[in-house]
Design a protein around this motif. Structure first.
Motif, PDB file in Angstrom:
ATOM      1  N   LEU A 282       0.344  -1.180   0.158  1.00  0.00           N
ATOM      2  CA  LEU A 282      -0.007  -0.124   0.311  1.00  0.00           C
ATOM      3  C   LEU A 282       0.994   1.217   0.139  1.00  0.00           C
ATOM      4  CD1 LEU A 282      -2.728  -0.977   2.708  1.00  0.00           C
ATOM      5  CD2 LEU A 282      -3.674   0.184   0.366  1.00  0.00           C
ATOM      6  N   ILE A 289      -0.738   9.729  -2.220  1.00  0.00           N
ATOM      7  CA  ILE A 289      -1.892  10.459  -2.047  1.00  0.00           C
ATOM      8  C   ILE A 289      -2.004  12.160  -0.658  1.00  0.00           C
ATOM      9  CG2 ILE A 289      -4.267  10.606  -1.640  1.00  0.00           C
ATOM     10  CD1 ILE A 289      -4.544   7.644  -2.629  1.00  0.00           C
ATOM     11  N   LEU A 292       0.332  14.310  -2.109  1.00  0.00           N
ATOM     12  CA  LEU A 292      -0.117  15.343  -2.747  1.00  0.00           C
ATOM     13  C   LEU A 292      -1.429  16.563  -1.670  1.00  0.00           C
ATOM     14  CD1 LEU A 292      -1.402  13.653  -6.079  1.00  0.00           C
ATOM     15  CD2 LEU A 292      -0.151  15.422  -5.441  1.00  0.00           C
TER      16      LEU A 292
ATOM     17  N   PHE C  57      -8.161   8.787 -13.801  1.00  0.00           N
ATOM     18  CA  PHE C  57      -7.823   6.843 -14.230  1.00  0.00           C
ATOM     19  C   PHE C  57      -7.699   5.981 -13.248  1.00  0.00           C
ATOM     20  CE2 PHE C  57      -3.535   6.528 -17.017  1.00  0.00           C
ATOM     21  CZ  PHE C  57      -3.825   7.102 -17.956  1.00  0.00           C
ATOM     22  N   ILE C 112      -3.242  10.818 -11.605  1.00  0.00           N
ATOM     23  CA  ILE C 112      -2.254   9.785 -10.757  1.00  0.00           C
ATOM     24  C   ILE C 112      -2.642  10.230  -9.418  1.00  0.00           C
ATOM     25  CG2 ILE C 112       0.348   9.713 -10.557  1.00  0.00           C
ATOM     26  CD1 ILE C 112      -0.181   9.748 -13.518  1.00  0.00           C
ATOM     27  N   ALA C 113      -3.367  10.396  -8.905  1.00  0.00           N
ATOM     28  CA  ALA C 113      -3.729  10.801  -7.418  1.00  0.00           C
ATOM     29  C   ALA C 113      -4.147   9.606  -7.395  1.00  0.00           C
ATOM     30  CB  ALA C 113      -3.817  11.716  -6.379  1.00  0.00           C
ATOM     31  N   LEU C 115      -5.720   6.942  -9.407  1.00  0.00           N
ATOM     32  CA  LEU C 115      -4.416   5.868 -10.013  1.00  0.00           C
ATOM     33  C   LEU C 115      -4.680   5.414  -9.024  1.00  0.00           C
ATOM     34  CD1 LEU C 115      -3.987   4.023 -12.070  1.00  0.00           C
ATOM     35  CD2 LEU C 115      -1.537   5.190 -12.542  1.00  0.00           C
ATOM     36  N   ALA C 116      -3.363   6.434  -7.882  1.00  0.00           N
ATOM     37  CA  ALA C 116      -3.029   5.625  -6.996  1.00  0.00           C
ATOM     38  C   ALA C 116      -3.575   5.314  -5.502  1.00  0.00           C
ATOM     39  CB  ALA C 116      -2.070   6.652  -5.997  1.00  0.00           C
ATOM     40  N   ALA C 117      -4.930   6.062  -6.103  1.00  0.00           N
ATOM     41  CA  ALA C 117      -6.185   5.350  -4.934  1.00  0.00           C
ATOM     42  C   ALA C 117      -7.068   4.215  -5.374  1.00  0.00           C
ATOM     43  CB  ALA C 117      -6.482   6.026  -5.073  1.00  0.00           C
ATOM     44  N   LEU C 119      -5.548   1.518  -7.013  1.00  0.00           N
ATOM     45  CA  LEU C 119      -4.640   0.609  -6.892  1.00  0.00           C
ATOM     46  C   LEU C 119      -3.874   0.523  -4.886  1.00  0.00           C
ATOM     47  CD1 LEU C 119      -1.951   0.945  -9.303  1.00  0.00           C
ATOM     48  CD2 LEU C 119      -2.618  -0.712  -8.941  1.00  0.00           C
ATOM     49  N   ALA C 120      -4.390   1.545  -3.895  1.00  0.00           N
ATOM     50  CA  ALA C 120      -4.508   1.194  -2.322  1.00  0.00           C
ATOM     51  C   ALA C 120      -5.680   0.120  -2.122  1.00  0.00           C
ATOM     52  CB  ALA C 120      -4.235   3.052  -2.383  1.00  0.00           C
ATOM     53  N   VAL C 121      -6.522   0.767  -2.571  1.00  0.00           N
ATOM     54  CA  VAL C 121      -7.721   0.169  -2.353  1.00  0.00           C
ATOM     55  C   VAL C 121      -7.666  -1.253  -2.940  1.00  0.00           C
ATOM     56  CG1 VAL C 121     -10.540   0.179  -2.764  1.00  0.00           C
ATOM     57  CG2 VAL C 121      -9.825   1.796  -3.062  1.00  0.00           C
ATOM     58  N   HIS C 123      -5.118  -3.195  -3.211  1.00  0.00           N
ATOM     59  CA  HIS C 123      -4.131  -3.378  -2.137  1.00  0.00           C
ATOM     60  C   HIS C 123      -5.009  -3.668  -0.299  1.00  0.00           C
ATOM     61  CE1 HIS C 123      -0.313  -4.312  -4.658  1.00  0.00           C
ATOM     62  NE2 HIS C 123      -0.188  -3.161  -5.000  1.00  0.00           N
ATOM     63  N   PHE C 124      -5.284  -3.267  -0.701  1.00  0.00           N
ATOM     64  CA  PHE C 124      -6.305  -2.685   1.120  1.00  0.00           C
ATOM     65  C   PHE C 124      -7.430  -4.181   0.994  1.00  0.00           C
ATOM     66  CE2 PHE C 124      -9.779  -2.123   3.534  1.00  0.00           C
ATOM     67  CZ  PHE C 124      -9.143  -1.820   4.948  1.00  0.00           C
ATOM     68  N   ASN C 127      -5.696  -7.190   0.787  1.00  0.00           N
ATOM     69  CA  ASN C 127      -4.479  -8.032   2.103  1.00  0.00           C
ATOM     70  C   ASN C 127      -5.246  -9.737   2.719  1.00  0.00           C
ATOM     71  OD1 ASN C 127      -3.145  -7.726   4.222  1.00  0.00           O
ATOM     72  ND2 ASN C 127      -2.403  -5.928   3.667  1.00  0.00           N
ATOM     73  N   ALA C 129      -4.248  -9.854   5.788  1.00  0.00           N
ATOM     74  CA  ALA C 129      -5.279  -9.513   6.824  1.00  0.00           C
ATOM     75  C   ALA C 129      -6.000  -9.678   6.824  1.00  0.00           C
ATOM     76  CB  ALA C 129      -4.348  -8.359   7.289  1.00  0.00           C
ATOM     77  N   LEU C 130      -7.112  -9.099   5.472  1.00  0.00           N
ATOM     78  CA  LEU C 130      -9.120  -8.962   5.690  1.00  0.00           C
ATOM     79  C   LEU C 130      -9.129 -10.571   5.419  1.00  0.00           C
ATOM     80  CD1 LEU C 130      -8.578  -5.575   4.757  1.00  0.00           C
ATOM     81  CD2 LEU C 130      -8.782  -5.683   7.059  1.00  0.00           C
TER      82      LEU C 130
END
Lengths: 307, 242, 306
Positions: A282, A289, A292, C57, C112-113, C115-117, C119-121, C123-124, C127, C129-130
C-alpha cells in the motif's frame, strides 16, 4: 534497524535514479510520461541482452542503454510532442498518448521475449571490477560478495546501483547548472512562455531533456533485475506508479528534489517492509496521495498545483 | 451626504498580504448606489487586489468589507454574486468551448437574480448578436470583454467592478462603452472602475481614489487629483519624469 | 419537441430496446453483458471527465468497490442480489466522498492521485490480513446469487439511468454550469456557480454508476479475484472508449464503445499481445490525429452532434 536504514538509503538512491528522468520530462515539457516504467523495463532487457549474448558484465549495458535511449528519446520527441503541444489540452492528452506508447512497448517486448520472469545472477554485476582487481593485484576471481557497511552485509548490486545513481544525479546537476543547454533547460522549466518569447529554441531544449530523461530511465532499468529480483514486460506499469510517488515526494518539476524524494521513499519502503510487511504494497500509493494532499508542491517545491 | 447611511459598499482598513508584501495596507473607501468610482494608481498599487478581495477571490488579512449592511470579507465568490456583487476581469476567461449564448445562460441560471435582462437584450446591447451561437473561443479580445461584461450583468449586480474594461478598445468603442457604463449607473448600480486610460476615467467617473502601495493617498475628482503634488509625485510624476 | 425528449426518444430508447432484445437472438450473452458494462463505465467517465475535466485514471476503484460491496453483503449478510447491488453503489459513493480531497488537485496530479487511490483500494481489499472480510487475495465465490439473466437486465437498467443522466447534463443549465467550471473555475464562480458543490456532485454521480456496474458485474460473474475487478483495463478502456467517440456528448461514448469494443472482440483474445499492440497504436493515433474524438469529424463540418 541499522540494516533497514542503510538498505533504505541504498534503495533510496536507486529510486532517485528511477524517478529523475520522469521528473525532467515533466518539468520541461509539462508532459506526463506514462511509458516511463516501460523504458526502465527496456533498460533491463538491454542488461539481459548484454549478459545473454555477449556474456559480459551487465555494467556495460549502462552506457549502451543510455546512448540508445537518448537517441530514441530525441527521435520520439520530434515524432510525438510538437503535435501534442499544438492541441487544446496537452497535459491531459499526454497522459493518454504515453499510455498508448506504454502499451505498444509492452506488447512488442512480449512478442519478442514472452511473458516469463527474467533475472540475472547478481554475482555477474561488477565482475569487471573483480577482473581488474585480479589482473592487477592478484587474489581470487569470482563475483563480488556482500559489501560490509556498518558491520552488516549488503548485496554488492545494491551498492553498485546506489553509487551509479549518485554519479548520475551529480551529472544531471552538472548538466542543469554548468552547461549552456542546461541553463536554457532550467529557463524553460520555470517559464515556458517567456522562454519562447525570448527566442530560446524550446523544442531543441525539450528534445534534449526528453532524450536525457529516457536515457536515465534506461540506465535505472539496467539495475532493475538486481534490485527487484526479476523483470517481465509487464513490469513497466508498476514502475511508473512507483516513479510518480518518488517524483511527487520530491516535488514535480524539480529534478534534484527527486534525489531527496527517492531517499525518503527508500527509507519508508525498507521500514515498512521490515516492520509492517503485509501492508508494504500500500505504501507507494498512500504516500503519494498523502503528499499530494498535504504538501501539494512536494517536499522541496513551491509550485501550486490546485486549480 | 453621509456615507454610513447611503453607501452600498464600505471598505475599512483593508489589509491583504502576499508573503511579506502588503498589497493592501489599510485601505478604506465607500461607494454609493448610482456612483461611478475610479480606482487609479501606478502598477502594483493594489487596485486589482482590492477588486479581488471585494469580489471574494481573496480573503482579506485584516479590515472589513461591508456590502449592503452585511459583512462580505472572505465570503465565497458565488455567494457574493447572489448578494449582488459582480465583476469583469482584466484578462477575461469565458467558457471557451461553450457558445456565447450558453456562456450567458450559465450566469442567468446560477446568478440567482430576479428580473435580470434577457439573453436577447444582452446580446443586442453588447454587440454579440452576430456571434451568439459561436463558441466563445472564436471571439476577438474586445468581444470576449463584452461577453465577460454580459456574464456579470446577467446576475443583475448592484455593485459592479470593472477591471481594465477599456484597455484594448478603439476610440469609437471607448465612447460607446462609456455611454453604456453611465447608463448602468443611472439605473442605480454602483460601479467601481480600475483603469489606466485617464481620459476614459475622466469621462465616466464622479470621483476617484488614488492608491499608492496599498493605501489611499487622495480622494476627489480626477481634475483636482492631477493638481495634487502628492499624486503627481507617486503616480503621474513617475511617468512624466522621463 | 424539446431537445431532451428527442435525445431520450432517439438515442436512449433504441439503445435500451436493442440491448433488451439482443439476448433473444444472439447467443454470446457474456459479450452483450460486457458491452452494457462498458457503456455504463464510458458514460461514467464522460460525466466526470467530459463535463468537469477530471481524468479519472483510477476509475476502476469505484467499480471494484461496488463489486466487493456486493460480495460482502451477499457473503456475510445474505441479502438479495438487487439490494446488494445498491449497497455496491453506496460503497462507491462512500469511497468517492473519501476521495473528494483529490478534487483539489488539477490536471495530471488528479489523474495520478486517482490511479494511486484505486491501487491502494486494490491492495487494501487484497490484503491477506482482511481475509475474514474480503477473502483477501483468494477471491470470492457467490454461487448462491448466481443469475446472469437478472444481472444482465439490471445492467441494462443502470445503463439506461446513466445515459439518462448524460442526456440531462447535455440539456440542462446544470450540465452547462459543470462545463463552465471545467473551462474556468473563477469565471464560473463569478457566474454564481458553487464550483465545489458542482464538482462533488459530478464526482459522486460517476462513482455511483461505476459502483452499481461493479455490483452487477459481481452478480453476473459470481466468482472473481481482486485483480479482476480492480484491473486497470476497466479504467483505461472506459477512458479510451469515451475519448474515441468524443466526450461531453451523449453519442460519443456510445459510438466509442460500439466500435472499439467491437474491434476488440473481432481481433479477439487469442493473441493478447498483438491486440495490445494494435490497441496502443490506436490510442496514440487517436490522441495525435483526432484528439476531440470521432464526433469532431462531424462538428468540424458544422453538424450538430448530440
Amino acid at each position: 534497524m541499522t540494516y533497514a536504514l542503510v538498505a533504505g538509503v541504498l534503495f533510496g538512491l536507486y529510486f532517485s535514479l528511477v524517478g529523475i528522468g520522469l521528473n525532467l520530462v515533466f518539468g520541461v515539457m509539462r508532459i506526463v510520461n506514462l511509458a516511463h516504467g516501460d523504458i526502465l523495463m527496456l533498460g533491463a532487457f538491454i542488461a539481459l541482452g548484454v549478459v545473454g549474448i555477449a556474456g559480459i558484465d551487465p555494467l556495460f549495458a549502462v552506457p549502451l542503454a543510455f546512448v540508445v535511449f537518448v537517441l530514441a528519446g530525441v527521435l520520439l520527441y520530434w515524432v510525438l510532442v510538437p503535435r501534442l503541444q499544438g492541441s487544446a489540452n496537452p497535459e491531459m492528452l499526454s497522459i493518454i498518448l504515453f499510455f498508448g506508447l506504454s502499451q505498444v512497448i509492452e506488447a512488442v517486448t512480449t512478442i519478442f521475449a514472452g511473458t516469463s520472469e527474467r533475472s540475472i545472477q547478481s554475482r555477474l554485476l561488477g565482475t569487471v571490477f573483480t577482473t581488474i582487481k585480479v589482473k592487477w593485484f592478484g587474489g581470487k576471481a569470482g563475483g563480488a560478495g556482500p559489501i560490509q557497511i556498518f558491520g552488516q552485509g549488503f548485496p554488492a548490486p545494491w551498492v553498485i546501483a546506489a553509487i551509479t545513481s549518485l554519479i548520475a544525479i551529480a551529472l544531471v546537476y552538472l548538466y542543469l547548472y554548468h552547461t549552456r543547454l542546461g541553463t536554457l533547460t532550467r529557463a524553460v522549466m520555470s517559464r515556458r512562455d517567456e522562454a519562447l518569447a525570448t527566442g530560446i529554441d524550446v523544442d531543441r531544449v525539450s528534445a534534449a531533456a526528453f532524450g536525457i530523461g529516457l536515457g536515465i530511465a534506461a540506465v535505472a532499468g539496467v539495475f532493475a533485475p538486481f534490485m527487484f529480483g526479476s523483470v517481465t514486460p509487464a513490469f513497466g506499469a508498476d514502475a511508473t506508479v512507483t516513479s510518480f510517488a518518488i517524483v511527487v515526494l520530491g516535488s514535480l518539476g524539480n529534478p534534484l528534489g527527486t534525489a531527496l524524494g527517492g531517499v525518503v521513499y527508500g527509507l519508508c519502503y525498507m521500514l515498512v517492509q521490515t516492520y509492517l510487511s503485509s501492508w508494504a504494497d500500500l505504501l507507494p500509493y498512500v504516500l503519494l496521495i498523502v503528499i499530494l494532499l498535504l504538501r501539494p508542491s512536494g517536499l522541496l517545491g513551491r509550485r501550486v498545483r490546485v486549480a | 451626504m453621509s456615507p454610513e447611511k447611503t453607501s452600498i459598499l464600505d471598505v475599512s482598513k483593508l489589509v491583504k498580504r502576499f508573503g511579506g508584501f502588503h498589497a493592501l495596507d489599510g485601505l478604506s473607501f465607500h461607494v454609493v448606489p448610482g456612483e461611478i468610482l475610479g480606482l487609479v494608481g501606478p502598477n502594483g498599487s493594489g487596485k486589482t487586489t482590492a477588486i479581488n478581495v471585494i469580489s471574494g477571490l481573496y480573503a482579506p488579512d485584516g479590515g472589513e468589507v461591508v456590502f449592503d449592511g452585511a459583512s462580505a470579507g472572505g465570503v465565497a465568490s458565488h455567494k457574493l454574486v447572489h448578494r449582488g456583487i459582480n465583476r469583469t476581469f482584466q484578462v477575461p476567461k469565458p467558457f471557451l468551448s461553450l457558445t456565447v449564448r450558453e456562456n450567458i445562460q450559465v450566469a442567468l441560471a446560477y446568478g440567482g437574480a430576479t428580473g435580470a435582462p434577457s439573453i436577447a437584450e444582452l446580446l443586442e446591447e453588447y454587440r454579440l448578436k452576430e456571434v451568439a451561437d459561436r463558441p466563445a473561443a472564436d471571439l476577438n479580445s474586445a468581444q470576449q470583454k463584452m461577453l465577460d461584461l454580459t456574464r456579470a450583468l446577467a446576475t443583475r449586480p448592484r455593485l459592479l467592478l470593472l477591471d481594465e474594461l477599456a484597455a484594448g478598445l478603439n476610440p469609437a468603442e471607448l465612447d460607446w462603452i462609456a455611454g453604456r457604463i453611465k447608463a448602468l449607473a443611472a439605473t442605480g448600480m454602483a460601479i467601481i472602475v480600475v483603469e489606466h486610460l485617464m481620459g476614459f476615467i475622466e469621462q465616466i467617473t464622479d470621483r476617484v481614489i488614488v492608491l499608492n502601495a496599498g493605501k489611499e493617498i487622495f480622494e476627489g475628482t480626477l481634475a483636482t487629483a492631477v493638481r495634487e503634488p502628492q499624486v503627481i509625485e507617486v503616480f503621474l510624476g513617475g511617468e512624466h519624469a522621463h | 419537441m424539446h431537445n431532451a425528449s428527442k435525445h431520450l426518444l432517439f438515442i436512449l430508447a433504441p439503445l435500451v430496446v436493442v440491448f433488451a432484445l439482443l439476448p433473444g437472438v444472439y447467443q454470446n450473452h457474456l459479450l452483450l453483458f460486457n458491452f452494457v458494462i462498458f457503456l455504463i463505465l464510458a458514460q461514467g467517465v464522460n460525466i466526470i471527465y467530459g463535463f468537469t475535466g477530471y481524468l479519472p485514471f483510477g476509475y476502476v476503484g469505484f467499480f471494484g468497490a461496488g463489486a466487493y460491496g456486493f460480495a460482502i453483503m451477499v457473503m456475510h449478510l445474505h441479502t438479495p442480489a438487487p439490494f446488494a447491488v445498491l449497497v455496491g453503489g453506496g460503497v462507491a459513493i462512500l469511497l468517492g466522498l473519501l476521495l473528494t480531497p483529490l478534487l483539489r488537485l488539477s490536471g495530471a496530479y488528479f489523474a495520478i492521485a486517482n490511479l494511486a487511490a484505486s491501487l491502494a483500494v486494490l491492495h487494501f481489499v487484497a490484503n491477506p490480513a482482511l481475509e475474514g472480510i474480503t477473502k483477501g487475495p483468494y477471491g470470492v465465490s457467490l454461487t448462491g446469487t448466481f443469475n446472469p439473466t437478472h444481472a444482465y437486465y439490471a445492467a441494462v437498467v443502470v445503463m439506461a439511468l446513466t445515459v439518462g443522466a448524460v442526456v440531462y447534463l447535455k440539456n440542462s443549465p446544470f450540465g452547462l454550469a459543470l462545463q463552465a467550471v471545467r473551462e474556468d473555475a473563477v469565471s464560473a464562480s463569478m457566474a454564481g456557480v458553487n464550483i465545489i458543490k458542482m464538482r462533488v456532485i459530478a464526482w459522486l454521480a460517476s462513482a455511483l454508476v461505476a459502483g452499481l456496474a461493479g455490483g452487477i458485474y459481481a452478480w453476473y460473474v459470481s466468482v472473481f479475484y481482486p485483480d479482476n475487478v480492480f484491473s486497470g483495463e476497466f479504467s483505461i478502456f472506459a477512458i479510451v472508449f469515451a475519448l474515441f467517440g468524443g466526450v461531453a456528448t451523449i453519442t460519443g461514448p456510445i459510438v466509442g464503445v460500439l466500435i472499439l469494443y467491437g474491434i476488440y472482440n473481432l481481433i479477439g483474445f487469442t493473441t493478447p499481445q498483438y491486440f495490445q499492440l494494435i490497441y496502443g497504436l490506436l490510442i496514440m493515433g487517436l490522441v495525435l490525429f483526432l484528439p476531440a474524438g470521432l464526433v469532431s469529424l462531424a462538428t468540424r463540418r458544422g453538424w450538430h452532434v448530440p
